[in-house]
Write a protein that holds these residues in place. Structure first.
Motif, PDB file in Angstrom:
ATOM      1  N   THR A  32       0.874  -1.343  -0.048  1.00 30.76           N
ATOM      2  CA  THR A  32       0.198   0.190   0.014  1.00 30.76           C
ATOM      3  C   THR A  32       0.956   1.353  -0.086  1.00 30.76           C
ATOM      4  O   THR A  32       2.181   1.343   0.570  1.00 30.76           O
ATOM      5  CB  THR A  32      -1.072   0.043   1.213  1.00 30.76           C
TER       6      THR A  32
ATOM      7  N   VAL B  37     -11.671   0.679   0.046  1.00 27.14           N
ATOM      8  CA  VAL B  37     -11.160   0.063   1.118  1.00 27.14           C
ATOM      9  C   VAL B  37     -12.291  -0.326   1.986  1.00 27.14           C
ATOM     10  O   VAL B  37     -13.125   0.751   2.506  1.00 27.14           O
ATOM     11  CB  VAL B  37     -10.128   1.147   1.855  1.00 27.14           C
TER      12      VAL B  37
ATOM     13  N   THR C 217      -9.248  -2.716   7.281  1.00 28.50           N
ATOM     14  CA  THR C 217      -7.984  -2.810   7.397  1.00 28.50           C
ATOM     15  C   THR C 217      -7.952  -3.743   8.931  1.00 28.50           C
ATOM     16  O   THR C 217      -8.608  -3.534   9.905  1.00 28.50           O
ATOM     17  CB  THR C 217      -7.346  -1.512   7.842  1.00 28.50           C
TER      18      THR C 217
ATOM     19  N   THR D 232      -5.014  -4.701   3.878  1.00 33.52           N
ATOM     20  CA  THR D 232      -5.767  -3.896   3.624  1.00 33.52           C
ATOM     21  C   THR D 232      -7.069  -4.509   2.509  1.00 33.52           C
ATOM     22  O   THR D 232      -6.273  -5.094   1.606  1.00 33.52           O
ATOM     23  CB  THR D 232      -5.219  -2.497   2.787  1.00 33.52           C
TER      24      THR D 232
ATOM     25  N   SER E 195      -0.846   0.599  11.178  1.00 31.51           N
ATOM     26  CA  SER E 195      -1.868   0.535  10.065  1.00 31.51           C
ATOM     27  C   SER E 195      -1.224   0.958   8.915  1.00 31.51           C
ATOM     28  O   SER E 195      -0.023   1.385   8.559  1.00 31.51           O
ATOM     29  CB  SER E 195      -2.934   1.615  10.312  1.00 31.51           C
ATOM     30  N   SER E 196      -1.895   0.515   7.724  1.00 37.48           N
ATOM     31  CA  SER E 196      -1.258   0.758   6.398  1.00 37.48           C
ATOM     32  C   SER E 196      -1.560   2.072   5.892  1.00 37.48           C
ATOM     33  O   SER E 196      -0.898   2.703   4.929  1.00 37.48           O
ATOM     34  CB  SER E 196      -2.313  -0.110   5.410  1.00 37.48           C
TER      35      SER E 196
END
Lengths: 465, 478
Positions: free
Chosen positions: B64, B297, B300, B314, B342-343
């Motif tokens: 990502t 998205v 997540t 994701t 987190s991404s």
């Protein structure tokens, strides 16, 4: 085949092939059985709960407010940031807004503390873990009436009785008497506290009947209320105790006038005096003390002009008795920093003052024009807590114009986020423009929460349709 | 007023100068790395709020893109990459492009992820203080690396070494699989009813053996087994042990017979055992499925593995020209110590991109070949298939049949509702009732009051991680 797998192969795998050998390759049996189990669809439970239908008449906050609310209320709770939830709940209640249902879990601390003011669905969510017999019904304030008031939350019940007592004291007492025996001690204390509003000799019989109440704090409160009634024959131990410590003297050559001085207990240090004064004088009435001293209230105040502790006591008593005229005299003539001292006294009971009365009371007590060096941060926090809402507009303008605050604006390194935040929660609608303009020149990290809060309450004050 | 507008204060932008960037850079190699990121086409998003904030999305080596924001007034910054250098090369590159003045920063309201960062800042910016003692990094010293001319002999030697290593590894894995079978036989011999009680030590030792055998994928799976079992109620653990250990043997057997498998399945089982398919390798394979379109998205997921790597997932849903819609999952691994959790994407974000899917009979894992637009928050309803939950479950069953070691699978459905039995919530439609994961016990409670809705959840074979619901009250996300 599935039957064979479950009746023969699976038991062998679970208990062990050493004891229950399997024909063929045990590991192949393991894999095939495991896969077969993975293809079994989940079994539905025999029955599902019937969920209560919650009717919530309030309007959900606009979508554009949801993220800002979560952001603001996710701030680490501190002395002042802890005021944001109460202020937001108040604004939502006033505007008849409710949080979006999907945000209830994300606003859990707000909901648990203030769910009763945020609509039926929020209240149900706040009570989700409570036992059924401990769950209270939800009522909008204007929906509480004499038919349903006893099912509302204790705080709402107290407020309802106080309101009835203002209109018709006897009717208020009758409502209390009707439910009295079925209420727990906490509720009985609240209902008895509500009877302070409009207290008169007509309440004597009921109060005397509480001498045998099963809860000590109910009995004590009843006795204190009785002591405030003329001719009730109540023995007021609190009055006796302070009378032993007040020294009465005389001064003047030609015209004698009384002087009063308060002797603190030996165990009370000077810095602890305000707390002791609040505890000692909190349940005594101005009239009652003046009568015991053989003076008028005005003379009593004048006689104590040199004793700040006694003057503080008069401030406390005048506040409880709603004697704003006397309060004005004490603060205006003798104790200009009364607010700062009161804030250190643990004073927390504004009695039965209505919102308008609290505003008037604050206007008298808080005198920003006398602040020289510092803006009293803790005093302002206390002010919000006691007002249970923003400061009156005129007072807020005075605070924003006071010398130490204007000095901080020109020396922002000394300004803290806490100071900005407390001014934001205290800020009346009319004064927000002034505060925004003052904050515009400051660093974002110190003002971000405050400005976010102001934006939110501005939006919540737009009438919802 | 909201949705991107930041409270206006005296935060006027002060230009970031090149000297400031030099002073901030932790070392020369950071500047060298930042220079390689100065091409604007590597940044699907470059924006500013015209009041001192700039931000961007940069396609890095991970699955990502990384999200970077810089406050010009004090050079405070935040990047979603897992780098342990502060500031990282992405932050430096963003500042550099700004200082250079050659890249275009589109004026835009600050997105939620920028506002969230701003709201968490209290006090002075997070720019590292200049250390007068350390060797100064210099923009002038940044080198332009030219590719060296290929050396055929060196390449031949390298290829031979790679083949030797591959052969050695295959032998090691084969031995490891034999040990795995021995271990599985021992467990089956003893009985799996109480396997969970002693799984900790047994699995740790077996996992270590598989690491030694260079079968890292299987090692991770075995190492995570005890925690997976203990996450289940007592009564469910024996059957789960049968399923989990059964899959281990299935993988071992499939690996041994990989030459008789289809290409997709062969590639899949090799990845499961531990062979990595690099980004370059994937993109060089012309047979790899590539899909270009608009992606949302939908979830997540962040999970710490026993090997102290954080697995960032994701989950994407693509619609539009893709017809009935397609799911994809981007997976990154970052060391836990970096603090990255987190991404960088948020649920609801939409972006245009070309994705390449890792070969599999049930393709799901993908990476972004090129992102064609920046990610923007999108409040639109998700255009999922109109099928009911049972239909979606049938798709899962077919995927499971095609890929027997299938893990998490996305279910898209319409007109299901949440109901409660005891402390457990279920997603229900007709006769099918899928229990929700325990972590949703509170956050999904409001759905009890909502009429049937469409959405997406991630099913792991035992519980559903409901991640998206389009309801009459708007979107619910976990």
């Amino acid at each position: 085949m599935m039957h064979d797998l479950k009746s023969r192969v699976l038991p062998a795998l679970l208990s062990g092939t050493a004891r229950h050998p399997l024909a063929g390759d045990a590991l192949a049996s393991l894999s095939l059985t495991g896969q077969a189990l993975r293809f079994e669809r989940p079994v539905a439970p025999p029955a599902f709960a019937v969920e209560p239908v919650i009717r919530d008449e309030r309007v959900i906050v606009p979508d554009r407010l949801r993220r800002p609310l979560q952001r603001l209320l996710a701030a680490k709770p501190g002395m002042v940031t802890g005021l944001f939830p109460a202020a937001i709940a108040r604004a939502m209640h006033a505007g008849r807004w409710r949080p979006h249902p999907f945000d209830l879990p994300k606003l859990d601390s707000l909901i648990r503390s203030h769910g009763a003011w945020l609509g039926a669905e929020a209240m149900a969510f706040a009570q989700r873990d409570a036992a059924p017999d401990q769950q209270a019904g939800y009522f909008e304030p204007d929906a509480i009436d004499e038919a349903n008031w006893s099912r509302a939350l204790p705080a709402q019940r107290q407020g309802f009785i106080e309101a009835v007592r203002r209109r018709d004291a006897a009717a208020g007492r009758a409502l209390v008497e009707a439910v009295w025996s079925g209420e727990n001690a906490d509720v009985r204390v609240r209902l008895l506290t509500a009877l302070r509003e409009g207290l008169s000799g007509e309440d004597t019989v009921f109060l005397q009947g509480l001498a045998k109440d099963r809860a000590p704090r109910v009995r004590e409160l009843a006795q204190r209320l009785l002591a405030r009634l003329p001719g009730a024959g109540g023995d007021d131990p609190a009055l006796h105790a302070v009378m032993e410590r007040i020294k009465k003297g005389q001064t003047g050559l030609l015209k004698k006038r009384a002087t009063l001085a308060l002797e603190l207990p030996a165990t009370v240090a000077a810095h602890g005096a305000p707390v002791w004064v609040n505890e000692a004088f909190g349940d005594i009435g101005l009239d009652e003390l003046a009568a015991a001293l053989g003076l008028t209230i005005a003379d009593m105040i004048r006689a104590a002009e040199k004793d700040d502790n006694l003057l503080l006591a008069f401030v406390i008593m005048a506040s409880h008795d709603k004697r704003f005229d006397m309060l004005d005299i004490v603060v205006g003539l003798y104790l200009p920093d009364a607010w700062e001292v009161l804030a250190r006294s643990n004073f927390s009971d504004v009695g039965t003052l209505t919102a308008d009365e609290r505003a008037r009371w604050a206007q008298i007590l808080v005198r920003p024009q006398t602040w020289v060096k510092d803006v009293p941060l803790w005093g302002l926090v206390k002010l919000y807590q006691l007002l249970d809402g923003p400061a009156p507009a005129a007072l807020m303008r005075d605070i924003l114009n006071c010398r130490p605050w204007r000095a901080l604006l020109t020396d922002p390194d000394k300004l803290t986020g806490d100071m900005v935040d407390v001014l934001a929660v205290l800020c009346s609608t009319e004064a927000r423009g002034i505060l925004r303009a003052q904050l515009a020149a400051l660093d974002a990290p110190k003002t971000a929460n405050a400005l976010l809060f102001l934006d939110i309450v501005d939006a919540l004050e737009v009438p919802n349709v | 007023m909201f949705g991107g507008e930041i409270p206006k204060s005296g935060r006027m932008g002060m230009a970031l100068g090149l000297d400031k960037i030099e002073a901030l850079a932790p070392d020369q190699s950071s500047l060298d790395a930042a220079k390689k990121l100065l091409k604007a086409n590597g940044w699907p998003t470059l924006a500013e709020d015209q009041a001192g904030l700039i931000w961007g999305e940069c396609q890095g080596s991970g699955a990502t893109p990384y999200r970077v924001v810089v406050a010009e007034a004090d050079a405070g910054y935040k990047c979603s990459c897992p780098s342990r250098k502060f500031p990282c090369k992405h932050a430096l590159a963003l500042m550099w492009m700004r200082a250079d003045g050659k890249a275009t920063f589109t004026p835009a309201p600050a997105p939620d992820w920028v506002n969230d960062w701003l709201s968490r800042r209290r006090g002075p910016g997070v720019a590292a203080p200049v250390d007068a003692a350390k060797p100064k990094a210099s923009l002038a010293a940044v080198s332009d690396e030219a590719e060296a001319a290929p050396d055929p002999k060196a390449e031949a030697r390298a290829a031979a070494a790679r083949e030797r290593n591959r052969s050695d590894r295959e032998a090691a894995i084969a031995a490891g699989l034999d040990d795995l079978d021995t271990w599985l036989s021992d467990q089956v011999d003893k009985g799996l009813a109480s396997f969970a009680n002693s799984a900790g030590t047994a699995c740790r030792l077996m996992a270590q053996r598989l690491v030694d055998a260079k079968a890292s994928g299987l090692a991770t799976r075995v190492d995570a087994l005890p925690s997976r079992l203990f996450a289940l109620p007592d009564m469910a653990r024996p059957q789960a042990a049968v399923e989990e250990l059964g899959v281990l043997h299935l993988l071992a057997e499939a690996y041994r017979r990989q030459d008789s498998l289809t290409a997709d399945l062969r590639s899949d089982v090799r990845q499961m055992v531990g062979w990595s398919l690099t980004r370059e390798g994937l993109l060089a394979d012309e047979a790899v499925e590539r899909v270009t379109g608009s992606w949302r998205v939908i979830a997540t997921v962040s999970e710490v593995q026993p090997d102290r790597l954080r697995r960032l997932e994701t989950w994407l849903f693509g619609a539009g020209q893709l017809g009935s819609g397609q799911f994809a999952v981007l997976i990154d691994y970052v060391p836990v110590a970096t603090g990255a959790a987190s991404s960088g994407y948020s649920v609801g974000d939409r972006f245009e991109a070309e994705l390449a899917f890792y070969p599999s009979p049930s393709p799901l894992r993908a990476l972004i070949v090129r992102q064609l637009s920046g990610a923007v928050a999108d409040g639109a309803v998700l255009d999922v298939a109109a099928g009911d939950l049972s239909t979606a479950y049938g798709v899962y069953e077919r995927a499971l049949a095609a890929r027997p070691w299938l893990g998490v699978w996305p279910l898209s459905f319409s007109a299901a509702r949440v109901r409660r039995h005891g402390e457990t919530l279920y997603l229900c439609d007709g006769d099918l009732a899928l229990p929700l994961v325990a972590e949703l016990a509170t956050v999904a409670l409001p759905l009890l009051q909502v009429a049937p809705f469409g959405g997406v959840g991630l099913w792991d074979g035992r519980a559903l991680n409901l991640c998206w619901a389009d309801t009459v009250l708007g979107r619910w996300a976990a």
